[in-house]
Design a protein around this motif. Structure first.
Motif, PDB file in Angstrom:
ATOM      1  N   ASP A 553       0.896  -1.266   0.225  1.00 25.06           N
ATOM      2  CA  ASP A 553       0.237  -0.153  -0.320  1.00 25.06           C
ATOM      3  C   ASP A 553       1.028   0.939   0.087  1.00 25.06           C
ATOM      4  O   ASP A 553       1.685   1.348   0.664  1.00 25.06           O
ATOM      5  CB  ASP A 553      -0.696   0.182   1.101  1.00 25.06           C
ATOM      6  CG  ASP A 553      -1.696  -0.681   0.872  1.00 25.06           C
ATOM      7  OD1 ASP A 553      -1.741  -2.276   1.068  1.00 25.06           O
ATOM      8  OD2 ASP A 553      -3.484  -0.676   0.935  1.00 25.06           O
ATOM      9  N   ALA A 595     -11.815  -1.908   1.104  1.00 31.57           N
ATOM     10  CA  ALA A 595     -11.899  -1.223  -0.089  1.00 31.57           C
ATOM     11  C   ALA A 595     -12.780   0.073  -0.578  1.00 31.57           C
ATOM     12  O   ALA A 595     -14.194  -0.296   0.299  1.00 31.57           O
ATOM     13  CB  ALA A 595     -11.708  -1.963  -1.444  1.00 31.57           C
ATOM     14  N   ARG A 596     -12.601   0.805  -0.800  1.00 32.18           N
ATOM     15  CA  ARG A 596     -13.727   2.079  -0.524  1.00 32.18           C
ATOM     16  C   ARG A 596     -14.593   2.161   0.760  1.00 32.18           C
ATOM     17  O   ARG A 596     -13.408   2.795   1.398  1.00 32.18           O
ATOM     18  CB  ARG A 596     -14.595   1.824  -2.173  1.00 32.18           C
ATOM     19  CG  ARG A 596     -14.030   1.220  -3.220  1.00 32.18           C
ATOM     20  CD  ARG A 596     -14.194   0.847  -4.635  1.00 32.18           C
ATOM     21  NE  ARG A 596     -15.114   1.716  -5.300  1.00 32.18           N
ATOM     22  CZ  ARG A 596     -14.674   3.339  -5.395  1.00 32.18           C
ATOM     23  NH1 ARG A 596     -12.868   3.090  -6.250  1.00 32.18           N
ATOM     24  NH2 ARG A 596     -14.670   4.081  -6.492  1.00 32.18           N
ATOM     25  N   ASN A 633      -1.374  -1.789  -3.557  1.00 30.65           N
ATOM     26  CA  ASN A 633      -2.973  -0.643  -3.613  1.00 30.65           C
ATOM     27  C   ASN A 633      -2.558   1.233  -3.820  1.00 30.65           C
ATOM     28  O   ASN A 633      -1.591   1.556  -2.264  1.00 30.65           O
ATOM     29  CB  ASN A 633      -3.875  -1.028  -2.174  1.00 30.65           C
ATOM     30  CG  ASN A 633      -4.399  -2.031  -2.523  1.00 30.65           C
ATOM     31  OD1 ASN A 633      -4.876  -3.162  -3.139  1.00 30.65           O
ATOM     32  ND2 ASN A 633      -3.697  -3.031  -1.976  1.00 30.65           N
ATOM     33  N   TYR A 635      -4.346   5.428  -2.588  1.00 29.91           N
ATOM     34  CA  TYR A 635      -5.292   5.576  -1.662  1.00 29.91           C
ATOM     35  C   TYR A 635      -6.085   7.020  -2.938  1.00 29.91           C
ATOM     36  O   TYR A 635      -4.929   7.667  -3.346  1.00 29.91           O
ATOM     37  CB  TYR A 635      -4.713   6.272  -0.923  1.00 29.91           C
ATOM     38  CG  TYR A 635      -4.923   4.396   0.438  1.00 29.91           C
ATOM     39  CD1 TYR A 635      -6.522   4.554   1.761  1.00 29.91           C
ATOM     40  CD2 TYR A 635      -4.049   3.833   0.443  1.00 29.91           C
ATOM     41  CE1 TYR A 635      -5.757   2.985   2.234  1.00 29.91           C
ATOM     42  CE2 TYR A 635      -3.498   2.992   0.850  1.00 29.91           C
ATOM     43  CZ  TYR A 635      -4.675   2.784   1.996  1.00 29.91           C
ATOM     44  OH  TYR A 635      -4.576   1.147   2.706  1.00 29.91           O
ATOM     45  N   GLN A 644      -9.920   7.043   0.772  1.00 34.55           N
ATOM     46  CA  GLN A 644     -10.279   5.663   0.787  1.00 34.55           C
ATOM     47  C   GLN A 644      -9.255   4.533  -0.670  1.00 34.55           C
ATOM     48  O   GLN A 644      -8.720   5.702  -1.063  1.00 34.55           O
ATOM     49  CB  GLN A 644     -11.688   5.792  -0.072  1.00 34.55           C
ATOM     50  CG  GLN A 644     -11.940   5.750  -1.935  1.00 34.55           C
ATOM     51  CD  GLN A 644     -14.078   5.912  -1.527  1.00 34.55           C
ATOM     52  OE1 GLN A 644     -13.991   5.427  -1.475  1.00 34.55           O
ATOM     53  NE2 GLN A 644     -13.326   5.640  -3.727  1.00 34.55           N
ATOM     54  N   ARG A 645      -9.410   3.965   0.233  1.00 30.34           N
ATOM     55  CA  ARG A 645      -8.434   3.007  -0.308  1.00 30.34           C
ATOM     56  C   ARG A 645      -9.274   2.410  -2.199  1.00 30.34           C
ATOM     57  O   ARG A 645     -10.421   1.911  -1.724  1.00 30.34           O
ATOM     58  CB  ARG A 645      -8.457   1.463   0.225  1.00 30.34           C
ATOM     59  CG  ARG A 645      -7.405   0.009   0.024  1.00 30.34           C
ATOM     60  CD  ARG A 645      -7.526  -1.283   0.829  1.00 30.34           C
ATOM     61  NE  ARG A 645      -6.228  -1.463   1.249  1.00 30.34           N
ATOM     62  CZ  ARG A 645      -6.015  -2.908   1.459  1.00 30.34           C
ATOM     63  NH1 ARG A 645      -7.157  -3.307   1.261  1.00 30.34           N
ATOM     64  NH2 ARG A 645      -4.454  -2.756   1.145  1.00 30.34           N
ATOM     65  N   THR A 647      -8.344   0.149  -4.006  1.00 32.57           N
ATOM     66  CA  THR A 647      -8.539  -1.790  -5.221  1.00 32.57           C
ATOM     67  C   THR A 647      -8.121  -2.171  -3.639  1.00 32.57           C
ATOM     68  O   THR A 647      -7.937  -1.447  -2.732  1.00 32.57           O
ATOM     69  CB  THR A 647      -7.401  -1.588  -5.775  1.00 32.57           C
ATOM     70  OG1 THR A 647      -5.740  -1.248  -5.134  1.00 32.57           O
ATOM     71  CG2 THR A 647      -7.774  -0.972  -7.078  1.00 32.57           C
ATOM     72  N   ALA A 648      -8.255  -3.490  -3.256  1.00 26.51           N
ATOM     73  CA  ALA A 648      -7.798  -4.507  -2.693  1.00 26.51           C
ATOM     74  C   ALA A 648      -6.620  -5.811  -3.427  1.00 26.51           C
ATOM     75  O   ALA A 648      -8.082  -6.495  -3.055  1.00 26.51           O
ATOM     76  CB  ALA A 648      -8.629  -4.685  -1.542  1.00 26.51           C
ATOM     77  N   LYS A 743     -14.651  -5.613  -9.755  1.00 27.85           N
ATOM     78  CA  LYS A 743     -13.667  -4.097  -9.574  1.00 27.85           C
ATOM     79  C   LYS A 743     -13.816  -3.151 -10.515  1.00 27.85           C
ATOM     80  O   LYS A 743     -12.952  -1.738 -10.259  1.00 27.85           O
ATOM     81  CB  LYS A 743     -12.431  -5.055 -10.879  1.00 27.85           C
ATOM     82  CG  LYS A 743     -12.372  -6.292  -9.328  1.00 27.85           C
ATOM     83  CD  LYS A 743     -10.593  -7.166  -9.964  1.00 27.85           C
ATOM     84  CE  LYS A 743     -10.233  -8.101  -8.685  1.00 27.85           C
ATOM     85  NZ  LYS A 743      -9.228  -8.881  -9.632  1.00 27.85           N
TER      86      LYS A 743
END
Length: 771
Positions: A553, A595-596, A633, A635, A644-645, A647-648, A743
């Protein structure tokens, strides 16, 4: 886990004791064994002052005047019955004196023509003692007596024997005369008379006035075992074995120039190396127990810790004995060891802060000195290892033992620290150090290089062995701190987090996680890189660090530690993940990707506003595509205060497989753990077709139930063909079909021209194909 460098040192403190017999008894030839020791022997006036220059020598009188003795039947035999209790029971009896006349032969006398003749004349003389301090039956009178004579051979008074003592008892109103005749080599007869009427009776229990005669007798201090306590520290100890070896070298049972023994009694040291040990303090107090009758002396060890937030706070209490053979039989069981060293060092139930080593030889030496030099079994009772208290000098009845005196350390105070074991704030452990990892706000370039190298080496050892090539080509192996971390059985784990570690450590963490396949997810950060270019360069340089259970990340921010230090601390994204992910695994659980909407950071709560970098716009598809190509990943900024993140995904190099999705890997890990637990129950069970079918049905129910809702489909078969049975193998085959994860999103907008009735007409008007 607390990580330290090789040269970190133990904090410790050695409790030293300095002891000797204070005011020892006089040599045996001068002892008056038959004198009651409950009162003192005091010096009286010289009754023969006129003989001071006489060639015959000199006489010295000693008198003892306790209150209440008669001259009759109570004085039969020696004075063994004269005790403080006896005196208290007879407060009105008349005074008496025990007189001791000592005659010293002058050096000028080399021969004696005849014997010395002693004549005693008494109205109420009871007992006569020889120079050996024993009752002389040949000269004892029964009741009121006439003249008695006793001769001493002259040879007994020459050579090494230069003096003799005459002992007698007389009441205060009696008169006793002793006449001594001496025949020297010239046959000259000298006759000297001692008259008790000239005796000034002195009561040693009376308090002397300030203007008392300068010749007033002074009460002598009783013999006692004098004990002093001081401390020293063993500096530079980087391993426990060397520390204990240096401690044992302090044992030395020879006396110093002042007649003191200097011996170590106890060593206290922190359980681990490091600077933190210097915050520990030890207090030793007497553990007086009213309800339980212990057969050994107990001490209370209080372990305290000094912190900036709480100040000095008690952390642990341990009660026990310094006698290694002490046994606690006061409980409801058969008893248990009560030795402090065993109690504190017990790895399961002992102290969580310190270890201790006790020197039994020191205790034994002090006890032997006490029993041999002071104890007589009557006025001074003998002690043993259980009842002897060398620290506070207390009896088993919690009373002060008057024959043990604790004084202030009077040795080398420049080298040693005088201490009070029961001081309220205790005594501190010292010499603890983090070694090369000791952090300083200002470091030289060399210090910073040493610090970074030690920091990196210590972190590497947390995840595996470290091999160092020496100058001579040999290899030194620094073993992993805790080998049990390697196993998913001994140390199960869901994830572990990077914390801006060097890249070499990140690589070791990824390798460690891959070795624990199907068990532990590894989260790596991009450090404190603040731009997209820096982050992508880092991703490119660490591309070889990857795996199904390795996640990267990018991003960093600043965070205020409001709970503890109030400081602003630079943090990487693993700080946020470590806070938020455990809660996410509980609710909503691993069926929802982290995520998100499930992984948002808000300014003011998760980071200081304006400190989050790099800033990536949700519509910046090129940047996100570049980061995604390195399987990392990022943000994205939803607004100025929320990120927010995006992707995962894992760092799996095959982007198209289901295991590239982070939470599919979590589901797979859980499935493997369930299957392994089921298989473990069937190991060493009977292997036949009927039982295999039963095993299979049981496994299917377990896995389908525990994975319900997490996968689209799961099927289980257990089998063992002919080849497997020869090898005693039972196989569990699990087929998993993951749920489809959305995705990407696509939005199609169809504009219908006004008046058009069908698709063909609309396409004709638009001049294109409508999808």
């Amino acid at each position: 886990m607390r990580v330290l460098c090789d040269n970190a040192m133990y904090a410790n403190k050695v409790l030293m004791t300095r002891f000797k017999i204070r005011n020892p008894k006089k040599p045996a030839e001068e002892e008056i064994d038959h004198v009651d020791t409950s009162a003192e022997l005091v010096a009286g006036k010289n009754l023969f002052s006129d003989m001071g220059s006489s060639a015959l020598g000199s006489f010295v009188f000693y008198g003892k005047v306790p209150t209440g003795i008669t001259g009759d039947t109570e004085l039969d035999g020696l004075f063994s019955h004269i005790t403080p209790d006896w005196l208290a029971a007879n407060p009105t009896l008349p005074k008496f004196t025990f007189a001791l006349v000592r005659f010293t032969v002058p050096d000028s006398v080399t021969s004696v023509g005849s014997d010395i003749k002693i004549t005693q004349i008494s109205k109420a003389l009871k007992n006569f003692y020889t120079d050996a301090g024993n009752l002389d039956p040949s000269i004892v009178a029964n009741g009121n007596t006439a003249t008695k004579t006793k001769s001493y051979p002259a040879t007994d008074l020459l050579g090494n024997t230069t003096q003799f003592d005459l002992g007698f008892i007389v009441q205060e109103d009696d008169t006793v005369s002793i006449s001594i005749e001496w025949n020297d080599t010239d046959n000259t007869v000298s006759d000297y008379t001692f008259n008790s009427a000239n005796v000034e009776f002195v009561d040693p229990t009376a308090t002397a006035s300030e203007d008392a005669d300068s010749e007033q007798p002074v009460e002598e201090e009783k013999p006692s075992l004098e004990i002093q306590y001081y401390a020293t520290t063993i500096a530079g100890m980087t391993n426990e074995q060397d520390l204990l070896l240096q401690f044992s070298s302090l044992v030395n049972d020879t006396v110093d120039e002042d007649g003191y023994y200097n011996m170590p009694l106890m060593l206290f040291y922190a359980m681990g190396r490091g600077l933190y040990g210097n915050s520990l303090r030890i207090r030793i107090t007497d553990a007086a127990d009213v309800d339980l009758a212990y057969n050994f002396h107990r001490y209370l060890i209080t372990v305290m810790q000094l912190t900036k937030k709480t100040g000095l706070k008690d952390k642990e209490y341990i009660r026990g004995s310094i006698n290694e053979a002490a046994w606690d039989d006061t409980g409801y069981s058969d008893g248990s060891p009560a030795y402090l060293q065993d109690l504190i060092n017990d790895v399961e139930y002992g102290s969580q802060k310190i270890n201790v080593q006790i020197v039994p030889k020191t205790l034994e030496l002090m006890l032997d000195l006490y029993n041999e030099e002071l104890a007589d079994g009557e006025n001074v009772p003998f002690e043993d290892l259980n009842t002897f208290d060398p620290i506070f000098g207390m009896t088993m009845a919690s009373k002060q033992n008057e024959f043990i005196t604790r004084t202030t350390f009077n040795g080398d105070t420049d080298k040693y620290e005088p201490i009070n074991p029961e001081a309220v704030d205790g005594f501190a452990l010292e010499s603890g150090s983090d070694g090369s990892m000791t952090y300083k706000r200002r470091m030289t370039v060399a210090e910073k290089a040493d610090y970074d190298a030690a920091y990196e080496k210590a972190l590497l050892r947390a995840f595996g062995d470290v091999y160092i090539t020496n100058e001579d080509g040999s290899v030194t192996t620094l073993p992993m701190y805790d080998k049990l971390l390697k196993s998913r059985y001994s140390t199960p784990a869901d994830f572990m987090f990077d914390a801006n570690f060097p890249d070499t450590v990140k690589e070791r963490m990824a390798q460690f996680s891959n070795d624990r396949e199907y068990d532990c997810m590894c989260y790596l950060d991009s450090g404190l890189n603040t731009t997209v270019a820096e982050c992508i360069n880092w991703l490119r340089s660490t591309q070889e660090i990857n795996g199904y259970n390795v996640i990267k990340d990018i991003g960093c921010y600043k965070y205020r530690d409001a709970k503890f230090t109030r400081k602003i601390i630079p943090c990487t994204m693993t700080h946020f993940i470590a806070k938020a992910l455990p809660a996410h695994l509980t609710t909503p659980g691993i069926q929802a990707a982290f995520a998100r909407g499930f992984a948002k950071l808000k300014a003011g709560t998760d980071f200081i506003p304006g400190s989050f970098y790099p800033i990536i716009d949700p519509d910046d598809h090129e940047t996100k595509k570049a980061i995604d190509s390195y399987a990392a990943n990022c943000y994205e900024a939803i607004n100025r205060t929320t990120f927010q993140r995006a992707t995962a995904i894992t760092t799996c190099q095959n982007f198209k497989v289901d295991r590239a999705d982070e939470f599919n890997e979590y589901i797979l890990n859980r499935a493997v753990k369930i299957a392994c637990d089921i298989m473990n129950d069937d190991i060493y069970a009977i292997l036949d077709d009927e039982r295999i079918l039963a095993y299979s049905e049981h496994a299917k129910k377990q896995i389908e139930f525990k994975l319900a809702g997490l996968v689209r489909n799961v099927s289980i078969t257990m089998s063992s063909d002919e080849i497997d049975r020869r090898k005693s193998i039972l196989r569990l085959v699990m087929h998993l079909e993951f749920n489809t994860v959305c995705k990407y999103g696509a939005v199609n907008v169809i504009l219908d021209p006004r008046g058009t009735k069908d698709k063909a007409e609309a396409e004709a008007l638009l001049g294109g194909t409508i999808i």
